[in-house]
Design an enzyme around this catalytic site. Structure first.
Site, PDB file in Angstrom:
ATOM      1  N   ASP A  66      -5.357   0.444   9.448  1.00 38.15           N
ATOM      2  CA  ASP A  66      -5.459   1.256   8.790  1.00 38.15           C
ATOM      3  C   ASP A  66      -6.028   2.588   9.077  1.00 38.15           C
ATOM      4  O   ASP A  66      -6.916   2.873  10.152  1.00 38.15           O
ATOM      5  CB  ASP A  66      -6.274   0.692   7.481  1.00 38.15           C
ATOM      6  CG  ASP A  66      -5.037  -0.597   6.864  1.00 38.15           C
ATOM      7  OD1 ASP A  66      -4.111  -0.306   7.064  1.00 38.15           O
ATOM      8  OD2 ASP A  66      -5.994  -0.973   7.101  1.00 38.15           O
TER       9      ASP A  66
ATOM     10  N   ASP B 217       0.950  -1.844   0.060  1.00 37.25           N
ATOM     11  CA  ASP B 217      -0.197   0.218   0.332  1.00 37.25           C
ATOM     12  C   ASP B 217       0.660   1.457  -0.055  1.00 37.25           C
ATOM     13  O   ASP B 217       2.107   1.214   0.950  1.00 37.25           O
ATOM     14  CB  ASP B 217      -1.186   0.138   1.379  1.00 37.25           C
ATOM     15  CG  ASP B 217      -1.809  -0.925   1.338  1.00 37.25           C
ATOM     16  OD1 ASP B 217      -1.140  -2.237   0.294  1.00 37.25           O
ATOM     17  OD2 ASP B 217      -1.836  -1.703   2.673  1.00 37.25           O
TER      18      ASP B 217
HETATM   19  C1  FRU Z   1      -4.377  -3.687   2.480  1.00 34.12           C
HETATM   20  C2  FRU Z   1      -3.441  -4.266   4.085  1.00 34.12           C
HETATM   21  C3  FRU Z   1      -3.785  -2.792   5.068  1.00 34.12           C
HETATM   22  C4  FRU Z   1      -2.431  -3.488   6.161  1.00 34.12           C
HETATM   23  C5  FRU Z   1      -1.141  -3.544   4.857  1.00 34.12           C
HETATM   24  C6  FRU Z   1      -0.446  -4.601   5.607  1.00 34.12           C
HETATM   25  O1  FRU Z   1      -2.747  -4.686   1.473  1.00 34.12           O
HETATM   26  O2  FRU Z   1      -3.297  -5.403   4.162  1.00 34.12           O
HETATM   27  O3  FRU Z   1      -5.225  -3.766   5.817  1.00 34.12           O
HETATM   28  O4  FRU Z   1      -2.175  -2.310   6.782  1.00 34.12           O
HETATM   29  O5  FRU Z   1      -2.323  -3.483   3.879  1.00 34.12           O
HETATM   30  O6  FRU Z   1       1.110  -4.776   4.968  1.00 34.12           O
END
Ligand code: FRU
Length: 729
Positions: free
Chosen positions: A394, A266
């Site tokens: 998040d 992300d």
């Molecule tokens: C989305 C996610 C988020 C998390 C991150 C971990 O792709 O799963 O929910 O914070 O990636 O890398």
């Protein structure tokens, strides 16, 4: 191979064990000049260390920390002066006691089934791997029980991964087997698996040859012949070197924000600060797989060209983020950027805070109050999983009516995904009041978990988007009193675009980046040495009819290099090759299916058609990316990806961005489709148009070759292969 020239001091704590005696016999047989030296003598400063080029501590049993601590000062002095140290099997556990790294291995014991090393492709050209073939190197007997020590869920603070573990039942990227540290002028190698001399079962011949070669290489490199590593793995020189090393990979994007190497997921902490765009991203320095998540960092002055910055956030071995610094956002709080991110430790994930310590946003100080929300809400009951006691992660933070609003993604036990709201009137971000969900979905239609929720103020309406493992759904409506009244819903993208995040620019526009997923097998990612990339920045707003609009950021036109085509060709039952080859280009056209049943584009096509990717525009009002012939590599996905577009009586306004393995489609400034293609052939770079069963028009067709977003890095090879030609038709 020449005879080893170095003199080895073989460290022992007391009488040599059977495994240590077998290692000494191996040295003798290999013609290595070796002497045993006791750690007690080293600790007592008997001065003999200077006689050795390299020290080797090899242990099948746990090492005694006190013995290591006593010897740490003379060993550090030896290393600083350019000596080398090899710690094999469980001697690797002595890394903290020897003062080499504050973080030691988190897994040790004995196991069966280890066959050898899985070499990182980015490091495969290091001298330590000379003479070994491929990335999968057997060194051990899988039947024998073997001692091991490894970093599995964490990484060393200063060390770098050179290889992971190969097992009879598969590859284990996250089980590090070989690591390196630089201490002053000296190098330390830790080889935690796959080297045994005194096993109950003989090591198969080929594996024994590899083991011997690897050990000789290690002793030679550590003995001063070469460097084990080039740079500190988290600093800019190492990241830039990785980016350069990958520059010739024709699957690498040129004008997207890609990781320098290793793993990216992300986008995080997107912020424009003092006139500079900062894109942080989920990054694993350990390899091209998800795990031990740090925050990588890239910066841009113009939204078009980017530079790497050092890794910005590292998990703290003693902190609530020990197992990873997961996704979060950056906010300007009274002139100081703050990051809120998810810390993971064991089965708990909770919000953590960090404050910028410099204007370049390279230093971040974690709050002593972390985690800043101490537990998850009890109502509604949140969904748990094999990994997490409660899915709770998040962050999206904004200021509204003088109150800080903070969304966290989750899911309701036995229900759908949810976005939970917290508020705070305090600028220090440590005191949050739980308000409840702003919206929850249906498990079946909206997904069971909502990751990375973000609420954007689009003026007339608010847009909530969430990532539900499969797709990015949006909900457009009115927001008031902590609740979203949904009027329209849909998908932000129909392909591999995930977990987007946005920043609000000076002019008030929203720019959104997503993670473009890899779409090929873990083995293929391992071989490539990198995985994942960010999308192009998209401007998100509402059109006059109040519908969601998505357009590539206007600045991207600055990346155009040469116009390779300009015309309005009409085609009837034919295919027309465009007179340029490119794997990094932008194409735009207004496409009309006059009376054709189907028309479309061919991209990344080989001259004989063995490999090609079709964008098919059909009477069913679908735009389909047909990947059935994109590659001959079965490790990449060949599934078709489609999205509905305008009714066929209107023309299709298309902007297409192809960049190595990335394909991003913007249709009618509204529908987006992002996907990955992995042609194998270097000549799979042709572009063509076609029409089937009738006439189709490609009005105002323009094709531009695109420059590099990383101007300092390896932009030459693609330019040479471009053959832009003047306008046609
Ligand atoms: C989305 C996610 C988020 C998390 C991150 C971990 O792709 O799963 O929910 O914070 O990636 O890398």
């Amino acid at each position: 191979m020449s005879e080893p020239a170095e003199t080895v001091g073989f460290l022992v704590a007391g009488e040599p064990s059977p495994e240590q005696r077998a290692a000494l016999e191996w040295c003798a047989a290999a013609g290595i000049d070796v002497e045993t030296i006791s750690l007690a003598a080293v600790a007592g400063g008997d001065g003999r260390l200077a006689a050795y080029d390299v020290l080797w501590w090899h242990r099948a049993k746990p090492a005694d920390d006190a013995v290591a601590e006593d010897a740490s000062v003379p060993i550090e002095a030896f290393l600083t002066d350019g000596g080398g140290l090899l710690l094999s099997l469980r001697a690797l556990e002595a890394v903290p006691a020897l003062g080499i790294d504050s973080v030691g291995p988190d897994a040790a014991g004995t196991e069966e089934g280890t066959t050898g090393l899985l070499v990182k492709s980015l490091r495969a050209d290091r001298p330590v791997f000379e003479g070994l073939e491929g990335l999968r190197v057997p060194t051990a007997s899988p039947e024998a029980e073997q001692p091991f020590a490894r970093y599995q869920g964490i990484l060393p603070h200063r060390g770098a991964v050179l290889a992971s573990t190969l097992r009879t039942d598969g590859e284990r990227p996250h089980e590090t087997a070989l690591l390196g540290w630089r201490i002053g002028d000296g190098d330390v190698a830790g080889l935690g698996t796959g080297v045994r001399f005194d096993g109950p079962v003989p090591v198969p011949e080929a594996a024994a040859r590899n083991r011997d070669r690897l050990l000789r290489n290690l002793l030679a490199v550590l003995g001063g012949g070469d460097r084990l590593l080039e740079h500190d793995p988290k600093g800019t020189p190492a990241l830039s070197a990785d980016r350069k090393r990958l520059a010739d990979d024709h699957h690498r994007p040129r004008y997207h924000v890609s990781p320098p190497g290793n793993w990216l997921n992300d986008p995080n902490g997107l912020i424009k600060w003092n006139g500079t765009y900062h894109a942080f991203y989920q990054y694993n320095p350990g390899g091209p797989h998800h795990g031990t998540i740090h925050w990588g960092h890239a910066v841009s002055e113009d939204l078009v060209t980017w530079e790497d910055r050092p890794v910005a956030l590292t998990p703290s071995p003693d902190g609530p983020d020990r197992d990873g610094c997961w996704s979060g956002c950056a906010v300007d709080v009274d002139g100081t950027p703050q990051i809120l991110y998810t810390g993971g430790r064991d089965d708990v994930q909770l919000p953590c805070l960090a404050t910028a310590t410099d204007d370049e946003l390279t230093g971040w100080e974690k709050s002593p109050e972390n985690p800043v929300i101490k537990s998850v809400p009890v109502e509604p009951r949140l969904r748990s999983s094999d990994h997490w006691r409660a899915e709770f992660r998040d962050h999206n933070v904004w200021l509204e009516g003088g109150v800080w609003h903070h969304l966290i993604g989750s899911g309701i036990e036995d229900g759908g995904g949810t976005a939970l709201l917290y508020t705070s009137e305090d600028d220090d971000f440590t005191d949050w009041t739980y308000e409840g969900p702003i919206l929850s979905g249906e498990a079946e239609t909206d997904g069971v978990i909502w990751e990375c929720p973000e609420l954007l103020d689009l003026g007339e309406k608010r847009l909530l988007h969430v990532s539900n493992y499969e797709e990015v759904r949006y909900y457009l409506g009115e927001y008031a009193d902590g609740s979203l009244e949904v009027e329209r819903t849909g998908l932000l993208d129909h392909g591999a675009f995930y977990a987007p995040q946005s920043l609000r620019d000076d002019g008030g526009r929203w720019l959104t980046w997503g993670w473009i997923k890899p779409d090929r097998s873990p083995e293929a990612q391992w071989d490539a040495g990198w995985s994942g990339t960010l999308s192009l920045p998209r401007e998100i707003d509402l059109d006059e009819a109040g519908r969601l609009r998505q357009r590539p950021a206007a600045e991207l036109t600055a990346l155009r290099e040469e116009r390779g085509y300009d015309g309005s060709p009409a085609l009837t039952d034919e295919r027309h090759d465009l007179p340029l080859d490119s794997r990094s280009f932008e194409l735009r056209a207004e496409i009309r299916l006059d009376d054709a049943d189907e028309c479309g584009l061919v991209v990344r096509g080989s001259p004989d058609g063995e490999e090609e990717t079709l964008l098919r525009y059909t009477r069913e009002s679908d735009l389909v990316v047909d990947r059935s012939a994109s590659t001959t590599d079965h490790r990449a996905s060949s599934e078709p990806i489609s999205m509905p577009v305008t009714p066929v009586d209107e023309s299709l306004s298309l902007r297409l961005f192809v960049d190595g393995s990335v394909l991003e489609v913007f249709a009618n400034e509204r529908h987006c489709l992002t996907t990955r293609i992995f042609p194998t052939r270097p000549d799979s770079d042709g572009i063509a148009l076609y029409a089937v069963d009738g006439r189709a028009v490609f009005e105002d067709l323009e094709v531009w070759t695109m420059g590099s977003a990383w101007p300092d890095v390896g932009a030459e090879s693609e330019r040479e292969s471009e053959r832009p030609v003047g306008p046609e038709n």
